[in-house]
Write an enzyme that holds these catalytic residues in place. Structure first.
Site, PDB file in Angstrom:
ATOM      1  CD  GLU A   1      -2.407  -6.287   5.055  1.00 25.79           C
ATOM      2  OE1 GLU A   1      -2.782  -5.170   5.299  1.00 25.79           O
ATOM      3  OE2 GLU A   1      -1.612  -6.661   3.948  1.00 25.79           O
TER       4      GLU A   1
ATOM      5  CG  HIS B   1      -4.391  -3.490   2.332  1.00 25.85           C
ATOM      6  ND1 HIS B   1      -3.317  -3.058   3.478  1.00 25.85           N
ATOM      7  CD2 HIS B   1      -4.854  -2.528   1.845  1.00 25.85           C
ATOM      8  CE1 HIS B   1      -3.460  -1.734   3.371  1.00 25.85           C
ATOM      9  NE2 HIS B   1      -4.312  -1.303   2.545  1.00 25.85           N
TER      10      HIS B   1
ATOM     11  CB  CYS C   1      -0.929  -0.178   1.109  1.00 30.59           C
ATOM     12  SG  CYS C   1      -2.234   1.195   1.142  1.00 30.59           S
TER      13      CYS C   1
END
Length: 214
Positions: free
Chosen positions: A194, A192, A82
């Site tokens: 994650e 992202h 990001c």
């Protein structure tokens, strides 16, 4: 021995990043750190971030982490996430902020006048939610990840590399924009991983196994 250092400069949900890394690499030591010595000692480095670019630059400098990140990006397997992607470039339109100039290029805002889909419906900024990522060229971090796989985004700005050859992935919103870059030991993404469920965990797993070569 630190296997993976997650750079902590006060900007981002570092717990979710570290937990995802621990999940895919249970035998590795993952450390969230704001200590330049830890970053220098780590085998590989993850550089995440959320928030406004000027704030990120200010906090990075306030913690004395600028040179540590630049040095890590020079010679270790390095993953930007990001804002951790955007900070690698020269300049951002967000707050007229200078980046780290590790890679030549700029960061631009989605233009409101362009934000209309094929049916004429307005698209919102920030670009938030799931979107397909298309692989511009092969890379070890794409191993066993399908072309067009969906990842999770939250952003209003996107990178425009000076060297188009470093693009390894792109998405459309509504126009094509670079969402993933790679050069030598650096791989960085706008989305992202994650927060991207199975595909994101696979990308992180591939990073943990990656030797830093294209």
């Amino acid at each position: 021995m630190i296997d993976i250092a997650v750079v902590d400069y006060g900007m981002g949900n570092l717990r979710s990043v570290s937990k995802a890394l621990e999940h895919v690499a249970p035998g590795k030591r993952v450390v969230v750190t704001s200590d330049p010595a830890d970053i220098a000692a780590a085998e590989r480095v993850v550089f995440p971030g959320q928030g406004a670019m000027p704030d990120c630059v200010r906090e990075l400098d306030a913690r004395g982490l600028r040179q540590a990140v630049i040095s890590a990006a020079a010679d270790k397997p390095f993953l930007g996430i990001c804002i951790g992607l955007q900070l690698l470039f020269d300049h951002s339109e967000e707050g007229n902020a200078a980046g780290l100039s590790i890679l030549p290029g700029n960061v631009k805002r989605f233009a409101d006048a362009d934000m209309v889909d094929a049916n004429g419906a307005r698209l919102k900024v920030p670009h938030m939610g799931w979107n397909e990522v298309y692989q511009s060229r092969p890379h070890p971090i794409w191993n066993d990840i399908a072309d067009g796989e969906r990842f999770y985004y939250v952003h209003s700005y996107y990178v425009v590399p000076e060297d188009a050859e470093i693009e390894v992935g792109y998405s459309n919103y509504p126009k094509r924009f670079t969402s993933c870059i790679a050069r030598d030991n650096i791989f960085a993404v706008q989305f992202h991983p994650e927060k991207s469920q199975h595909a994101g965990l696979k990308l992180l797993s591939n990073f943990v196994a990656w030797d830093g070569r294209p």
